[in-house]
Design a protein around this motif. Sequence first.
Motif, PDB file in Angstrom:
ATOM      1  N   ILE A   1      -1.259  -3.573  12.626  1.00 27.91           N
ATOM      2  CA  ILE A   1      -0.175  -3.997  13.500  1.00 27.91           C
ATOM      3  C   ILE A   1      -0.148  -5.512  13.665  1.00 27.91           C
ATOM      4  O   ILE A   1       0.457  -6.021  14.586  1.00 27.91           O
ATOM      5  N   TYR A   2      -0.796  -6.242  12.732  1.00 25.53           N
ATOM      6  CA  TYR A   2      -0.883  -7.690  12.873  1.00 25.53           C
ATOM      7  C   TYR A   2       0.362  -8.399  12.351  1.00 25.53           C
ATOM      8  O   TYR A   2       0.501  -9.609  12.501  1.00 25.53           O
ATOM      9  N   GLY A   3       1.302  -7.672  11.741  1.00 27.80           N
ATOM     10  CA  GLY A   3       2.416  -8.310  11.059  1.00 27.80           C
ATOM     11  C   GLY A   3       3.521  -8.816  11.966  1.00 27.80           C
ATOM     12  O   GLY A   3       4.470  -9.435  11.494  1.00 27.80           O
ATOM     13  N   VAL A 205       3.692   0.991   5.683  1.00 24.06           N
ATOM     14  CA  VAL A 205       4.702   0.826   4.632  1.00 24.06           C
ATOM     15  C   VAL A 205       4.790  -0.600   4.123  1.00 24.06           C
ATOM     16  O   VAL A 205       5.363  -0.855   3.066  1.00 24.06           O
ATOM     17  N   ASP A 206       4.209  -1.541   4.840  1.00 22.68           N
ATOM     18  CA  ASP A 206       4.339  -2.951   4.452  1.00 22.68           C
ATOM     19  C   ASP A 206       3.011  -3.519   3.968  1.00 22.68           C
ATOM     20  O   ASP A 206       2.763  -4.715   4.069  1.00 22.68           O
ATOM     21  N   THR A 207       2.145  -2.653   3.449  1.00 22.46           N
ATOM     22  CA  THR A 207       0.823  -3.079   3.011  1.00 22.46           C
ATOM     23  C   THR A 207       0.678  -2.897   1.508  1.00 22.46           C
ATOM     24  O   THR A 207       1.488  -2.225   0.865  1.00 22.46           O
ATOM     25  N   TYR A 208      -0.371  -3.497   0.952  1.00 15.28           N
ATOM     26  CA  TYR A 208      -0.593  -3.393  -0.494  1.00 15.28           C
ATOM     27  C   TYR A 208      -1.030  -1.978  -0.854  1.00 15.28           C
ATOM     28  O   TYR A 208      -1.459  -1.190  -0.007  1.00 15.28           O
ATOM     29  N   LYS A 213       2.561   6.526   0.262  1.00 15.73           N
ATOM     30  CA  LYS A 213       2.054   6.518   1.637  1.00 15.73           C
ATOM     31  C   LYS A 213       1.915   7.939   2.181  1.00 15.73           C
ATOM     32  O   LYS A 213       2.683   8.831   1.827  1.00 15.73           O
ATOM     33  N   GLY A 214       0.943   8.116   3.049  1.00 18.59           N
ATOM     34  CA  GLY A 214       0.725   9.447   3.596  1.00 18.59           C
ATOM     35  C   GLY A 214      -0.401   9.455   4.601  1.00 18.59           C
ATOM     36  O   GLY A 214      -0.684   8.446   5.245  1.00 18.59           O
ATOM     37  N   GLY A 215      -1.069  10.587   4.734  1.00 17.89           N
ATOM     38  CA  GLY A 215      -2.163  10.719   5.678  1.00 17.89           C
ATOM     39  C   GLY A 215      -3.081  11.851   5.279  1.00 17.89           C
ATOM     40  O   GLY A 215      -2.775  12.628   4.372  1.00 17.89           O
TER      41      GLY A 215
END
Length: 237
Positions: A1-3, A205-208, A213-215
Amino acid sequence: IYGGIAEDGLRKALEPAIARGIPFAVTFGNHDDEHNLNRTQVYEFIKGMPGNLTSTVEGLKGVTNFILPVKSSDGTKDAATLYVFDSNSYSTIKGIKGYGWIGSDQVQWYIENSRNIKAANGGDTIPALAFFHIPLPEYANIKTYERTVGNRSEGVYAGELNSGMFSSMYEMGDVMGVFVGHDHNNDYVGVFGGIALAYGRSTGVDTYGDNVKGGRVIVMYEGQRYFDTWLRDEYGN
């Protein structure tokens, strides 16, 4: 959540659980205090949110160190234990670079609580799972194991110091599975020393990362030292 503004990121991340009335618990990664809130402030922000089960132990290294007991179906006893640790951010020791690790005081806290839980259960060990962000060095040991399954497309970026977390879990005998994140292109699970070491699946969704994406889903079984786990991606696979 640093973005972005941390409060906005936290609200968006937790809204799906809160809107559905699903209890949730949080453990911090290495980026969560890199914007406008430090770790303690992030914890204070989420502490009052509906359904929050995250807590903290004063005096321990890190913030999100807590235990969640899982009650038996009849509610009369604890049937399982979820240990949650703050694996911290980056090394603070001069001459040692890289990521953080679970500190010796946290390891001792785990040992003491594991003993107490066993004693409260009449001397019998009840099954447990452990959750934190930065992987243990032992995750590298299973990358080449034939029975390790999942993507192994990245290094294991553990802290340079091994504080003995894994050996303590092995000796106490309650933890049957460890779940971490951090290395976005890894989602594998394998067994080392009788303990399953697993990654989740990269979610932001905004990471390398090359993985969809999933869990990770985990299902425990009452009265058994056994669990099932699988990955579910954003398309429902």
